[in-house]
Design an enzyme around this catalytic site. Structure first.
Site, PDB file in Angstrom:
ATOM      1  N   VAL A  54     -10.061 -65.577 118.370  1.00 20.07           N
ATOM      2  CA  VAL A  54      -8.972 -65.219 119.897  1.00 20.07           C
ATOM      3  C   VAL A  54      -8.251 -63.959 119.532  1.00 20.07           C
ATOM      4  CG1 VAL A  54      -6.747 -65.576 120.344  1.00 20.07           C
ATOM      5  CG2 VAL A  54      -8.367 -67.499 120.601  1.00 20.07           C
ATOM      6  N   ASP A  82     -11.337 -61.477 128.052  1.00 17.66           N
ATOM      7  CA  ASP A  82     -11.834 -61.897 126.492  1.00 17.66           C
ATOM      8  C   ASP A  82     -11.028 -62.424 125.251  1.00 17.66           C
ATOM      9  OD1 ASP A  82     -11.604 -59.450 126.332  1.00 17.66           O
ATOM     10  OD2 ASP A  82     -12.936 -58.101 125.833  1.00 17.66           O
ATOM     11  N   LYS A 122     -27.297 -53.720 129.123  1.00 18.12           N
ATOM     12  CA  LYS A 122     -27.029 -52.231 128.913  1.00 18.12           C
ATOM     13  C   LYS A 122     -28.044 -50.930 128.622  1.00 18.12           C
ATOM     14  CE  LYS A 122     -22.539 -54.293 128.256  1.00 18.12           C
ATOM     15  NZ  LYS A 122     -20.953 -54.401 127.264  1.00 18.12           N
ATOM     16  N   HIS A 130     -23.039 -63.301 129.575  1.00 12.70           N
ATOM     17  CA  HIS A 130     -20.996 -63.199 129.610  1.00 12.70           C
ATOM     18  C   HIS A 130     -20.757 -64.109 130.983  1.00 12.70           C
ATOM     19  CE1 HIS A 130     -20.820 -59.662 127.459  1.00 12.70           C
ATOM     20  NE2 HIS A 130     -21.776 -60.069 126.728  1.00 12.70           N
ATOM     21  N   GLU A 149     -13.752 -65.976 127.621  1.00  8.58           N
ATOM     22  CA  GLU A 149     -14.876 -65.395 128.087  1.00  8.58           C
ATOM     23  C   GLU A 149     -16.109 -65.620 126.858  1.00  8.58           C
ATOM     24  OE1 GLU A 149     -16.233 -61.003 128.243  1.00  8.58           O
ATOM     25  OE2 GLU A 149     -16.466 -61.502 125.768  1.00  8.58           O
ATOM     26  N   ALA A 161     -27.315 -57.142 118.715  1.00 11.25           N
ATOM     27  CA  ALA A 161     -25.499 -57.455 118.808  1.00 11.25           C
ATOM     28  C   ALA A 161     -24.560 -57.369 117.406  1.00 11.25           C
ATOM     29  CB  ALA A 161     -25.173 -58.282 119.777  1.00 11.25           C
TER      30      ALA A 161
END
Length: 228
Positions: A54, A82, A122, A130, A149, A161
């Protein structure tokens, strides 16, 4: 008056984080059940591992300001998907979509949005699926529909990533052109690796029931192994 206002604002942030933690906990239970089911009942488990988080208030405020909104609880509720995040790591790209179908099949889970950065990566080379979902959180005051998300990646995509994320914060989102070009090339290499590993999996499965010659001539087996 000022102290009361600050206290009220603090309570609003605490409630926001609490509700999103409960949403993550609920989603975590569901995914853990799927994970355990596959480990117990099936020959193959598409889920390698799962992580959860979170966002803290500073990160929430920072993102709201970056996308042009005042850093308030209400704007976080309305504009961010998200605040609560779950990442599911799979061995193969095909596994990602198998897990997505399982998530989609849960009747009380609402799919709000799907961003397929695997089919359309991207510009920097980032690939992931996602999925923005809405999940019911049960509190004493009633049901709160809360956004989560879910990111689904292969092991290779997650490695790329993770490195890109560290560089993004190191250079405050403006990494040198040379690094950007290198990252894009690495993303292309990782994509090829994912494809080759999946081809290897298909070959192994084929060999369990057929001869090597049959498998290498199978239309579903890539040219990689025919050239070897």
């Amino acid at each position: 008056m000022v102290d009361n206002y600050l206290n009220e604002e603090t309570l609003e942030w605490r409630e926001l984080l609490m509700i999103h933690k409960f949403a993550v906990d609920e989603m975590r239970t569901r995914l853990n059940n799927l994970d355990e089911e596959f480990q117990t009942m099936h020959d193959y488990n598409p889920i390698e591992h799962i992580s959860y988080r979170v966002k803290n208030p500073d990160r929430i405020r920072e993102k709201l300001e970056r996308i042009g909104f005042d850093p308030t609880v209400e704007n976080a509720k309305e504009h961010l998907f998200d605040v609560a995040g779950i990442r599911i790591i799979c061995a193969f790209t095909a596994d990602i979509f198998d897990v997505f179908k399982m998530i989609e099949a849960q009747s009380d889970l609402k799919i709000l949005q799907v961003k397929d950065y695997i089919a359309a990566p991207k510009e920097n080379g980032y690939k992931s699926l996602h999925v923005h979902v809405q999940i019911p959180v049960y509190l004493s005051k009633g049901v709160i529909e809360t956004r989560v998300e879910i990111q689904l990646r292969t092991i290779a995509m997650d490695f790329w990533a993770s490195v890109e994320h560290k560089l993004y914060y190191k250079y405050k989102g403006k990494s040198p052109t040379t690094i950007q070009a290198e990252l894009k090339e690495c993303a292309d290499l990782i994509s090829e690796l994912d494809n080759r590993m999946y081809t290897l999996k298909k070959l192994i499965l084929c060999l369990e029931n057929n001869s090597e010659e049959v498998c290498l001539n199978d239309l579903y087996v890539d040219e990689y192994f025919k050239e070897a």
